[in-house]
Each structure stands twice: as C-alpha cells, then as structure tokens.
Design an enzyme around this catalytic site. Structure first.
Site, short mmCIF file in Angstrom:
data_model
loop_
_atom_site.label_atom_id
_atom_site.label_comp_id
_atom_site.label_asym_id
_atom_site.label_seq_id
_atom_site.Cartn_x
_atom_site.Cartn_y
_atom_site.Cartn_z
N MET B 569 10.05 24.44 -52.33
CA MET B 569 8.26 24.27 -51.85
C MET B 569 7.89 24.01 -53.44
O MET B 569 7.47 24.51 -54.35
CB MET B 569 7.62 25.23 -52.39
CG MET B 569 8.58 25.75 -50.77
SD MET B 569 7.50 24.58 -49.00
CE MET B 569 6.30 25.81 -48.64
N ASP B 689 16.62 16.35 -50.35
CA ASP B 689 16.03 17.02 -49.35
C ASP B 689 15.44 16.95 -48.17
O ASP B 689 14.71 15.90 -48.58
CB ASP B 689 14.90 18.22 -50.19
CG ASP B 689 14.74 18.97 -48.99
OD1 ASP B 689 15.35 19.89 -48.52
OD2 ASP B 689 13.55 18.91 -48.72
N VAL B 691 14.89 14.25 -45.80
CA VAL B 691 14.47 12.87 -45.53
C VAL B 691 14.56 12.08 -44.84
O VAL B 691 13.02 10.82 -44.62
CB VAL B 691 15.86 11.60 -46.41
CG1 VAL B 691 16.39 12.17 -47.83
CG2 VAL B 691 16.87 12.24 -45.14
N GLU B 714 20.02 14.68 -46.57
CA GLU B 714 19.44 16.40 -45.83
C GLU B 714 18.82 15.24 -44.85
O GLU B 714 17.48 14.90 -44.22
CB GLU B 714 18.98 17.25 -46.14
CG GLU B 714 19.20 18.19 -44.64
CD GLU B 714 17.83 19.31 -44.83
OE1 GLU B 714 18.32 20.16 -44.57
OE2 GLU B 714 16.81 18.94 -45.68
N LYS B 777 37.41 7.31 -31.56
CA LYS B 777 36.77 7.45 -33.05
C LYS B 777 36.73 9.35 -33.00
O LYS B 777 36.08 9.55 -32.32
CB LYS B 777 36.19 5.90 -33.68
CG LYS B 777 36.97 4.92 -33.59
CD LYS B 777 36.59 3.45 -33.64
CE LYS B 777 35.55 3.93 -35.10
NZ LYS B 777 34.62 2.75 -35.09
N GLY B 783 33.29 8.68 -38.24
CA GLY B 783 33.03 7.32 -37.41
C GLY B 783 33.13 6.22 -37.11
O GLY B 783 33.72 5.35 -37.01
N TRP B 785 30.41 5.46 -40.56
CA TRP B 785 30.46 4.92 -41.40
C TRP B 785 31.16 5.67 -42.80
O TRP B 785 30.03 6.70 -43.26
CB TRP B 785 28.98 4.48 -42.21
CG TRP B 785 28.84 3.73 -42.97
CD1 TRP B 785 29.28 3.28 -43.99
CD2 TRP B 785 27.54 3.47 -43.12
NE1 TRP B 785 29.43 2.13 -44.86
CE2 TRP B 785 27.53 1.94 -44.57
CE3 TRP B 785 26.17 3.36 -42.48
CZ2 TRP B 785 26.71 1.85 -45.19
CZ3 TRP B 785 25.29 2.11 -43.55
CH2 TRP B 785 25.52 1.45 -44.65
N ASP B 797 20.81 26.44 -45.48
CA ASP B 797 20.28 26.66 -44.14
C ASP B 797 20.84 27.22 -42.88
O ASP B 797 20.43 28.09 -42.39
CB ASP B 797 19.36 25.42 -44.04
CG ASP B 797 18.19 24.74 -44.58
OD1 ASP B 797 17.53 25.73 -45.08
OD2 ASP B 797 18.30 23.99 -45.17
#
Lengths: 462, 912
Positions: B569, B689, B691, B714, B777, B783, B785, B797
């Site tokens: 924060m 963080d 995103v 994230e 895959k 699988g 990218w 977390d």
C-alpha cells in the site's frame, strides 16, 4: 430493401422467443453505460440475427446506491433507450442481491446497516453471515432506517415504474423480481466459498439468525415440541460434505423422514414460499396496469437428485424428496400471483455430470416443467453456464422442443466471450437452428442433411 | 484541406458515457465532447474517431412533408424537406500584441464562424510546477467572465465592432502584464450551441509567457522570427496559406526551450487555425409523377436544391411490401447498377440552382423507393425509412406508413456499416495487438461458411442468398466490433500519444524482459519478512547460498513507504525507508546480490497508491511527497476515492486510490520513478503488482523506458469452475493472461496462475490427466507462451501466513518437479527454499541447470492419466509426477535414462 423482409422473416416466429442477457455490469456504479459502443453494436447484431429482446439486470446497489429512497435511473434509462432504438424488447431483472462476479455490491447504506445489525443477513450454523442479500426473515421487520425491506422494495418498484413508464408494456415486456441469492428464490445454502470442493455437497440450512429462530420457536411450541424450536437440525452435514455423511439426509432412516424432519422442512420451505409470495404479489399489484409479465427465478438444485432426500434442494428451501413434490406449492404460489417462472440450467445434460454427485439436471427440469404445466404457469428458460460448451446448445434445443415447450429463452450473457470467435458462430447457428425448426415444420419437403453449420462447429472445436 | 469537423454531442453522449479520446491530459476541464480541432501535421492528434457515426443517415422530418397536387394530367408532386449536415469552415485567430504601456500585452482570440463561442481558459502561475490550470488573477478577467469551478474561466466571444474587415469576427481580448506571476495561459474554444470543444492538436492551446514550464507540451506562438506576423488581423487573405506553414514547423516542444527561464521570448504574433463546425442546412427534394399519354409509362421527375453531386440510390416496387426491384431499361443517364439490388443515378446539375433527372418506368410498378447519397459518407433518408413515392395517384399515399422500426433500423445499420469499415480498421490499428484483426477475420470466416450453409438450403420463402449474405455480413461485422471492444476495454487512450512517441523516439530497443532464458527466480521474502525490521540485512546473509543453489534472479519486497507493513500500500514512492530496512540497506543488499551474480527485481506497485491528504469531502485522494498528484491521478470509476481521472483501464483494487495511467503526467512521473529505482537502487527488473488494474499497453510504455533485464506481472484472477469443480479447459483463463502479455507487447512476462491452479486440481484430486490440454500441451500459460510464463507454486499471498490459495500440502515437491523441469521461468518461494524441501529443490535446480533447460525448452507429454503425468523435456530430462507408475522409454535406440532424483510421488531422469 429486400433485406428488410428477410430480417422480419427471421424475427417472425411463433415458437420460442429468444432473449440475450446484457452484461451484468452494463451500467457502472457511476451510472454510466459501460461499453456502450460494444453494446450498441451487439444489439444491432442480435436484432439482425432475429433475437427478440435482451435482458437487463438492474441492481439495487446501483440504482439506490447512496441513500435510501434516492434513485438514480439515468444509466438504465439510457440503455433502455438504446434497446428501444434498435427495436428489441427488454426484460429487466430487478436485482436485490449483490454480485461478486461483477463486483456490484448492495447499496452502501444497506451494507452500513448490516455492519451494525448483522442479523439482517442469513446466518448458518457456524454463525457465518451471508452478506449478498437480506435474510427473508426480516422482510417485515423495520430494520432499514425504520422501514421494512418489503416497504423498501415496494418503493423501489414504484420509482422504477414511474421512471420507466414510457417503456413499460412496449419495450419492456417482462420484469424479474429478485427473490434471494443470485436473484433466485432460495436460501444461500451453498454459496459460501466452496471453490475447493470437488463436488457440490449437501449445503447447509440457513436458519440460525435470531429472526429465523424466533419464527421457528412459536411453531414448535404450538406443536407441543418446544425443543424443536431452539435451533435447526443438529445432524446435518456441512456445506461441501456428502449428504450421506451424518444422519440427516441419509437414504435410509435419515432424520429428514422423521416427524421432526417433516416439521422442520415444512416450516423452512414455507418461509421461503411466503417470502416469494410477498414479493411477487407486491410486484404484481404494483405493475398490474403495466402489461408486463412478472417473473421470479427458481434455482435448479440438481446435485444429489438421484438420492432420496435431495439434500441440496432441502437446504435451499425446496421440500422436494423422492416422495413429495415440493414444487407444487411453489408453482401454485407463482400461479396465484400470475407470475412466470424463470428456470436456469436448461443447458445442463445428465451426460456431463459427475457420477458421484448423483446429479440429474434433466430430471429436475422435467419435474419442474411438468408441475408448472399442471398449474398453468409458464416457464422461461435460461442457460446456467455463461457461454458454455457447444453441447449446451443441443441440450437447450432439446428442452425447448416438445409439448411442454418453454415459450421464452434467455441466453446468458453478452460480453467478450459471447462475441468471441469461439462462441458467437455457434450461437448464431443455434439461433438459426431454432428458426429452422419452424421452417422445417412449415416447409415439410425440404428436410435436408444435418445443417452444415454443425459441421462447422465441429471443425472449429477440433 | 484536411480539417476535421466538430460533430456536436451525438447520441453517445446522451448516455453519459465518458467519451473516447478525452484529449486534455492536463486540463481540469470536464470535457463533454471530444475534440474537434484538427491540425494538418498531426493526423494522430486525438483523432476523433467515432466509427459508426461519422456517417449518418440523416433523418428528415417527414411527417409534414407531403404535399400532393393533383393535376388534370395525372401529375402529382411530392416535396420532401431534407436536413443535412454541412461543414462550415472558418478560422480561429490567435493574436498577441503589445499593450498600451510597457510590459503590457493583449491576447486576442477570435473566431470567424457564427455561433455562440466561449473561451474556456485558465493560467499557470510561475511557481506552480504542476500542470493544472488555475484561475487567472481578477485583473486579467475580461468583463462577462464566469468562473468555472476553481480552475477556469469562461468568457464569451463578442462580435468585434472595430475590426470590420473580417466579417462575423467574434473575439475576446485578455490583457496581462508580462511581469505578473502568470507563466502561461491555457485555453480551448467551446461552441456553446453544440457543446463541441476546439483544441490544439488534441490539447489545450497554450501561450507560454515564461518558457520554463514543465511538461512535454506544445505551445502556440513559440516560433521563429520569420513566422511572426506582427499585429494585423487585416492581412487575413494571405494567412490561410501561411497558417499551414505555421502548422508544419511553427510548433516547437517546450522541452527544447526548457531551461531558459526568461521572459524575453514574448513577442507579438498572430496565427490562424482552420476550424470547422457542422451545421444543419435545410434543402428539399421534389418529385413529380406523371403518365406518358402515349406509352402509358410513368415519368418521374426529381429535382433538388441540394448542392454537389447527388446520387439517387433507387428501386421500384410492385406492391405494398416495398421490396426493392430493378426496373427494365431504359434507365436515366449516369445510372449504375448497385449489386443488383438497386440503381444509382447521378442527378444532372442545373447550374447553381440544383440538380434533376427524369426517370421512366413501365406500368405495373406501384412505388418508387429511394435514398440519397451526397458525399462518400452522407446518406439521406426519410426518418429512418426509404423515401417512397407512389407511382399512381390512385394508390393511397401512405408514404411513411407502417414501416416497422426495425426496417428503418436496418437501413441505418446498412448505411452505417457500409462506411464504418474504415473506422473499424482504424480501431484495430490503434491497438497494438494484431490478434484482434485475426479474431475478426475468424468470425467473418466462420459466419461466412454459415452463409454457405444457408444458401444450400432450398427455401421457398422469399429469401435470396444474396440478402441473407448481406445480413450475415452485417452481423459478423457488428459481432466483431462488439468483440473487439468488450475484449479490450481500453479507455480512450491515446492513439496520439503512442504514435507521437514512436515518431519522436529513435527506434526502441526491444527488451523482452525474459533475461537470458535460463533464469531461475527466487521470491526473496514472505508475508512476515517485514516483522524483524531488518529483512534486507537478513536476506543479505543468504545471498551467497541462493547463488550456489543456482538462482539467477531474486525478487525483493516492495521497497517504498507503505500504509501496510508488507509494502503493498505504497504512499510516498520516493521514500524507500520501509519495514524491510532503510534505503541504504537496500542498496547494500542489491550490491551484494550483484556480487554473487544474481539479478534483482523490484516489486513495483503501480496500480494504486495511498494518499496523504483528504479532499474537501474528506476522501483520501490527494497525494504528497515528491509526486504530489491530486485527484486527477485517480481513476474516476472507483466511487470510494472520487477520482477525477479517466475510467480505469482495468480492474479496480478497492483498498486504495487506483492510479489513472491514462494521464500523461502520471505516466511521466512513474517512468521517472522507475528509472530512478533502476539507476539509483540498481534494480535489474520488475515484479509488477496487480497488473489487472490497468492496461498492459501502459506497462509496455514503462518497460520500454526502463529496459528491464527481467520483468514479470502479477495477473491473478480466478480460474473457471463449474459447479464447484475446476474445468478441465482453462483456456479462457490463460487467454486473459496472454492478452495482458500481448498488451505489453511481450515486454513483460506474467506469473502462470493457470498452471498453479491446474496443479492444484490435479494433485488434490488425483486427476493428473488435467496436466495435458486438448492439444497435448501443458494446459497453463506455459503451454502457449513459455518464454513469458513465470511458473510458481506459491507466493506471499497464496501461501506464507496468508494462505489465500495454498498449494496442496505435502505435495509441493511434485509441483516443483513440474515447474523446475518444464519450460517457462520457474520461481521458487522463499519459505520452501529454507525448509525441509531444501535438498530436493536444490537437486532439481541442478538437473535443470545441468541440462540447460530454458524457458523455451520443448516439452512432450508422454502420459497424462488419472494417477500419473509424465513428460520429456528437450529429449534430455524426463519427469513423472503422481503415484502411478511410469518409466521413460528408450527412445532413439541409444538413449538411456538414468534416475536423477526421486521423491514422494515424483521422479526425474536424465538422458545419458
């Protein structure tokens, strides 16, 4: 131009009328239309496809967000206007619950009241509150700044009616009344975070707040069994437990079959039905001069349907077991209020259910349909899985066919998945095939090979 | 002349939607409509793209339209009034003159277009480093000025009495002294009648009085000597041309002028900008019908006073169904056939007065249907319907009768979409993500094959293949449009900004943010690490050990001052004294890691920031510290924080004000901050963080500037479950993560939340088949990218003392056996490294390093059954997890597998 006639042709069909749900968060909490451009393009596409209308969720937490009695309809009115312009019909759902999925909370002021007075929410055996909607036990208690929730709902209806009167009966053809969690007429018996559970369990009774107990108590005392009124069942399993665990729902000799069980379940389900009755009659009387259809949503609690006790239905408030049709009272209640039932889960097929859940969505749909037909209550279908697998369409079609035909189907729901290349073509094919059914009836000789669109679909999923 | 015209508040606005392309990145102006000022050299300036509407089927009010004149010769006439949009061009004149006394100046803003014009303006003061507007001092305000909120003034333009040379000139004059504390005057012009705003290249006009203003702004009047026009509104005739010159090189960036804190640059000038507004003009179309006495043919004479080339798009009908048909020849001259659905006839000009044509039709047709096309994109119809003229006087004149709404609608759709293609394309262009057009194409192909399906059916009813195809084409276009918008709810953004950046910057070095490809990441903290107050020192003692284990990258906790002790924060971004230690300890720690060849990731919290102060309503949304933003830095759609920025470009994190990254000043400040962290602290890259909270395109911007060695975002949202059970197919989930990576143009990777989720499902329930997707895959991001997937099984977390989504207990090593042998960049959690799992993790890292498995290694799944999953990576390493049995086969005859490591329910082999 020529096109016009075809469009009308596509749209004009006597059978099932098809609606598509608008995004849950079509109107943001600042009362603006979200993705207006996308929705506007989407509406046109649906119109051209021959869809009759759209469903719009109207949230308590948006329209009466800040303070009690202060309504803000502008965003929804704007959307209604968009829908009208395109020439589609509109079915609105008045949602008195909150939605985690689309992050729409209850009105601020309600949440605040709830913090001070948590017993306005449902409570489970462990004392956990379900804060997504108000408990039906407080319907007639002056818990909201001196008003009862019923009064508050009524004023909400009235303000809605006044604001949307230009649309009522013309563009707006139906109104769903939110009756509980997710808008459905039920107790929140399974909604607690149970995402890690492998299969849906028995669910839990929600009768442990002081208001529920205070309703139960006099009933038990009247019956001469005051001990029955002190709490809910003690031998019921937990949310995600198998109903075969513990004693209450056992197939053989479970407490549900005892006198106590019958007493409790009758009381528990009657509370739910009374609640439904209360809101639907309120809505019917408010809108009786508006020529709109009033609807309420009944959940499809299909897990464990093949066991004798139907535990998820029992905990949800439907006293429906292998020897008792619990839907009769419910359907009669709808019938009394000239309301229509919305039934989700028409896309679910028994084939795709896990064996160990003893689930049977198809049988349950069938039971509810049959019961409704007996009482002359119409059913609107919905799918449960948002833009689910293509097989869902087959199941929907199966459910829409036949003599107990459902006259209206609302497909959930518009959004990026809905328009994605993975999904939209199969939806378009689905709409076409619905129409085609009628064409085939009309034009008998031209029964052809399976529509190429199916092949298409397979190609795509391959 | 490529002027764009202002379209007044159109339909969209009525819905209260925040318009796209909110241009003024620095104004406090609550712009209702968007821009409308166009500048020749900036095709990118706030391109005011409003696709579907650029062309409108203009509706005419036809209820009172019809006049019918019966004549003895069976001639009758209809007159349709028509209202069409017309562009009116004019000039916006900006003039700076010396005033009456020394040091006094006069700024004159004038406009030659008729209408009610308002100058909406404000100033910057000398010492105010911010870019916000302020109200000018009282003495500067002309009479009639009205203050708007506390930051702007609105002054109406008035017809000038003195300067009669220019017709209709309205103007406003602002007097100021160059010695005052005013550093710059900002303004936009507002058309009060339409609500349209006229700006300068999508931004405010800005007159710099002192050239020391911060910001990357373009100013007016800051050009070289030759471009100065002393005084004189009188020279207008020659100026139209000249203004073009001004446009091309008269504008300089203040950047270039910065540092010359002088007042001396103020010089008189006068410049003009073309300005175009859309007005409605009334015309009419007159149609007379008569019958040729000899041939019994119907003669239809159409006449109009519409200017320019008027094309009649027409057909005839045989009954009331009003189905368009094409009549037999002879056709009028200049007639072409349009896709066999209609005819197009160009009306013959009759000098200035108008245009007309004569149409001849055989008997048997009852009506004549038409719409008019004026320019490429202006269509005129009759209240949403076709114009309809009955061909015999006997048949009832029910011109506008009973057409259903939907019919009218379709026409609109048709005419709209016919021309909206270009706009759809432009939208695609604006998004850096090429997949959109791919998807669009896919839809189109899918539906196209549908069409073929339909056409193969022999339907008796009146539906021709062609019309169906047309409809389906419309549907597919609309669906594609809806999809692309729903899928990328990117705000308004800044087509202009991005493209400008591209223009001005030398080619950006591509930084993939994936390091060497052989990285192994260590998350160097847990949820409790702040407790000791000396985490930086404690971790420093482990640096050597982490290096010897084989880690190449360490992720450190968020370093800034923060409301919550864990650092997520943040408050003052430039204060790096946190509960983990002081800024100096941090620097020492980074240095230590660098000594042992470990790169360091900073945990950058860009989505939200805690405020220092409350606004007037008591809401915490005013920031302090070095980045003392106000509520314009806060997104508008989180009501808790009453932001005045744009709507969020992502999800909102509700515990703190979410930062509006669409604001230029915010991005500029954040870039500076990140660069500072990179340079001063020595971070090599980023862990980003939350995103989900803002558009990936902004992340690209940040990555381009900071060029991280490694970057990972994230993007954590929920997997799909049906009935409490996780779906096998999590493509939608990984697609969302991929979408985000795409939006960053691959400049950052993302944590592979999908893989973690599927591992949960597989391990918890003994359903190892989940570890292969439908194409055989890996089912996670890895699988699809692998080079951008950062695989992990736990973080601060999900695990640690929070345990929001803990990995199945006791099965961690199966998880590590999976991620440490598979492609993607594995991330190992601190708690696991320093636990009893240490030796096993160490052994697996050695296997990975020894066999040079990289984030791009290939994986071949050899078994995915209920109780066992097995795969071979790069043909060098085989792994199985799950209780079931598996032994790798000798593949190419000479390949032998030797067991490298085994543990509970997992085995790893190396090829020998």
């Amino acid at each position: 131009m020529l096109i016009l006639s075809l469009c009308n042709f596509l749209a004009q069909k006597d059978g099932v009328r098809l609606y598509v749900g608008l995004p849950l968060d079509s109107v943001s909490d600042c009362n603006s239309v979200k993705h207006a451009k996308a929705i506007s393009a989407g509406l046109k596409a649906l119109k051209l496809l021959g869809v009759e209308g759209v469903e719009l969720p109207i949230w308590w937490g948006v329209a009466e967000r800040e303070t009690m009695g202060k309504y803000e309809w502008s965003g929804y009115l704007a959307l209604a206007e968009m829908v009208q312009k395109v020439g589609l019909k509109l079915h609105v759902s008045l949602c008195f619950h909150s939605s985690k999925e689309s992050k729409i909370p209850l009105p601020k002021w309600v949440s605040q009241i709830g913090e001070a007075e948590p017993s306005i929410f449902f409570t489970d055996r462990s004392g956990q509150r379900y804060k997504e909607c108000l408990s039906l036990a407080v319907d007639e208690l002056p818990v909201l700044n001196g008003k009862t929730p019923t009064q508050v709902y009524k004023e909400f209806f009235e303000s809605f009616k006044a604001s949307f009167s230009p649309f009522l009966g013309s563009t707006i053809t139906g109104i769903s009344i939110g009756l509980g969690p997710d808008g459905e007429l039920r107790y929140p018996s399974y909604d607690q975070q149970s995402k890690n559970s492998t299969v849906r369990g028995a669910g839990e009774f929600q009768c442990y707040d002081k208001n529920m107990i205070s309703k139960l108590k006099p009933q038990a005392e009247a019956l001469g069994n005051p001990l029955w009124g002190l709490s809910g069942p003690h031998d019921a399993p937990g949310y995600d437990d198998s109903p075969l665990l513990n004693n209450f729902f056992k197939d053989q000799g479970g407490s549900w079959e005892t006198a106590y069980g019958d007493f409790f379940l009758s009381w528990y389900s009657s509370q739910l039905i009374t609640h439904g009755d209360r809101l639907l009659s309120l809505a019917s009387s408010t809108f009786n001069d508006s020529s709109v259809t009033i609807c309420g949503k009944v959940p499809l609690m299909h897990s464990w349907y093949k066991t004798r006790s139907h535990s998820p239905e029992l905990t949800a408030g439907y006293y429906n077991t292998d020897k008792r049709n619990g839907y009769e009272e419910v359907v009669q209640m709808f019938s009394r209020n000239s309301s229509k039932i919305i039934l989700p889960g028409m896309d679910l097929s028994d084939d795709y259910q896990q064996n160990q859940t003893h689930s049977s969505p198809e049988s349950l749909v069938e039971q509810i349909k049959t019961t409704s037909r007996k009482c002359g209550v119409e059913i609107s279908g919905q799918n449960l899985m948002v833009s689910g697998p293509a097989e869902g369409f087959e199941q929907i079609k199966k459910n829409l066919r036949g003599d107990q035909a459902v006259d209206l189907f609302t497909y959930q729901r518009m959004g990026s998945d809905f328009f994605s290349p993975d999904h939209f073509p199969s939806f378009a094919a689905f709409v076409r095939s619905l129409n085609q059914q009628e064409w085939l009836l009309d034009d008998l000789p031209m029964n052809e090979e399976e529509s190429p669109s199916r092949k298409n679909l397979q190609k795509q999923t391959a | 002349m490529s002027t764009m015209f202002a379209v007044g508040p159109l339909v969209h606005h009525r819905y209260g939607q925040i318009p796209c392309c909110l241009p003024p990145l620095f104004t406090k102006t609550p712009l209702k409509s968007s821009l409308n000022y166009h500048h020749r050299r900036t095709p990118l300036s706030v391109s005011y793209r409003r696709p579907v509407r650029t062309v409108r089927a203009t509706e005419t009010d036809a209820t009172t339209t019809l006049t019918q004149t019966h004549q003895t010769t069976d001639v009758f006439t209809h007159t349709f009034p028509i209202r069409r949009p017309e562009k009116v061009e004019g000039k916006l004149i900006i003039k700076l003159d010396k005033g009456n006394s020394e040091g006094n100046w006069e700024l004159t803003v004038g406009c030659t277009l008729p209408g009610k014009w308002i100058l909406h303006w404000g100033v910057n003061y000398v010492d105010d480093m911010g870019s916000e507007w302020d109200q000018p001092p009282i003495e500067m305000r002309p009479t009639g000025s009205i203050p708007v909120k506390d930051y702007a003034i609105e002054t109406p333009l008035k017809l000038s009495s003195k300067e009669q040379k220019v017709e209709n000139l309205q103007r406003v004059k602002i007097e100021f002294s160059s010695n005052s504390s005013v550093a710059a005057i900002n303004f936009v012009l507002k058309d009060e009648e339409t609500g349209a705003w006229y700006q300068h290249k999508g931004r405010d006009f800005k007159l710099s009085i002192i050239d020391c203003l911060p910001g990357n702004r373009e100013t007016i009047g800051s050009k070289k000597g030759s471009k100065k026009w002393p005084g004189a509104l009188g020279q207008l005739s020659s100026m139209i041309l000249k203004s073009e010159v001004v446009d091309s090189d008269g504008i300089e960036r203040t950047d270039d002028l910065m540092g010359t804190n002088q007042r001396s640059t103020l010089k008189s000038f006068c410049e003009e900008h073309p300005i175009v507004k859309e007005a409605f003009v009334d015309n009419s179309v007159k149609v007379s019908v008569s019958t040729c006495p000899e041939t019994e043919k119907k003669l239809l004479y159409m006449e109009t006073d519409l200017p320019g080339d008027v094309v009649v798009h027409w057909g005839v009908c045989k009954d009331d169904g009003k189905n368009w048909e094409i009549p037999a020849e002879p056709l009028p001259i200049k007639t072409t056939n349009f896709k066999n659905k209609a005819l197009r006839t160009v009306l013959q000009r009759k000098g200035e007065e108008g245009a007309s044509s004569l149409f001849t039709m055989d008997q048997g047709f009852v009506g004549f249907l038409f719409v008019l096309k004026l320019h490429e994109n202006t269509w005129l119809n009759c209240m949403g319907n076709d114009f309809y003229v009955p061909l015999s006087s006997s048949c009832a004149l029910e011109t506008l009768s009973t057409k259903s709404q939907s019919e009218g609608f379709i026409q609109n759709v048709l005419s709209d979409t016919e021309k909206s293609e270009s706009s759809a394309i432009s939208r695609g262009d604006a998004l850096p993500d090429s997949t959109i057009s791919e998807y669009t194409d896919e839809i189109i192909n899918e539906i196209r094959s549908l069409v073929t399906g339909i056409s193969s059916e022999k339907k008796r009813k009146t539906k021709s293949k062609e019309t169906q195809e047309t409809i389906l084409q419309e549907i597919e276009k609309l669906a594609a449009e809806a999809y692309s918008i729903f899928r990328s709810p990117i705000p308004t953004f800044t087509e202009s900004d991005v493209s400008e950046d591209i223009e001005t910057k030398s080619p950006v070095k591509i930084c993939s943010g994936t390091g060497s490809g052989f990285e192994i990441l260590c998350q160097g903290f847990n949820w409790e690490s702040h407790k000791s107050g000396r985490w930086y020192q404690e971790l420093q003692e482990k640096a050597a050990e982490l290096a010897s284990l084989g880690f190449t990258v360490v992720w450190l906790p968020p370093p800034t001052e923060s409301i919550s002790p864990e650092g997520y924060m943040p408050k003052d971004l430039y204060n790096l004294n946190s509960r983990y230690g002081s800024v100096d300890e941090l620097k020492t720690l980074v240095k230590k890691f660098h000594e042992v060849d470990i790169k360091v990731l900073g945990d950058a919290v860009l989505n939200h920031r805690c405020a220092h102060y409350q606004n007037q309503n008591g809401v915490w949304n005013i920031f302090g510290g070095r980045l003392n933003w106000d509520d314009r830095a806060v997104v508008a759609d989180d009501p808790h924080f009453q932001g005045r920025g744009n709507k969020s470009s992502g999800d909102n994190f509700h515990a703190a004000p979410n930062i509006d990254h669409s604001q230029n000043f915010v991005r500029k400040d954040l870039k500076e901050w990140l660069c500072w962290l990179r340079k001063d602290i020595g971070y090599d890259g980023w862990r980003l963080d939350y995103v989900r909270g803002f558009w990936g395109g902004y992340v690209k911007d940040y990555m381009d500037v900071t060029e991280p060695y490694f970057a990972v975002g994230e993007y954590w949202d929920s997997l799909s479950y049906s009935y409490g059970e996780m779906d096998h197919n999590q493509d939608a989930h990984r697609q969302r993560i991929i979408d985000w990576i795409n939006a960053t143009s691959g400049t950052a990777g993302a944590f592979d939340v999908t893989t973690k989720g599927i591992l949960h499902g597989a391990l918890e329930r003994c359903e190892y088949w989940r570890l292969s997707d439908e194409k055989g895959k890996p089912p996670g991001v890895v699988g699809w990218w692998p080079s951008r997937a950062v695989t992990f099984i736990e973080n601060h977390d999900t695990g640690s003392t929070q345990g929001h989504w803990r990995f199945p207990g006791g099965k961690e090593m199966q998880g590590y056996a999976y991620i440490l042998t598979h492609p993607g960049t594995p991330s190992v959690f601190y708690d696991h490294i320093f636990s009893h799992l240490h030796p096993e993790i160490s052994a697996l890292i050695s296997v990975r390093t020894r066999n040079k498995i990289s984030c791009r290694s290939t994986v071949k799944i050899t078994k995915a059954e209920r109780d066992v999953y097995a795969a071979i990576i790069d043909e060098k390493v085989a792994v199985k997890i799950g209780p079931g049995h598996y032994e790798p086969q000798h593949q190419h005859g000479n390949q032998n597998w030797s067991l490298a490591k085994e543990g509970r329910d997992y085995k790893v082999w190396e090829a020998s």
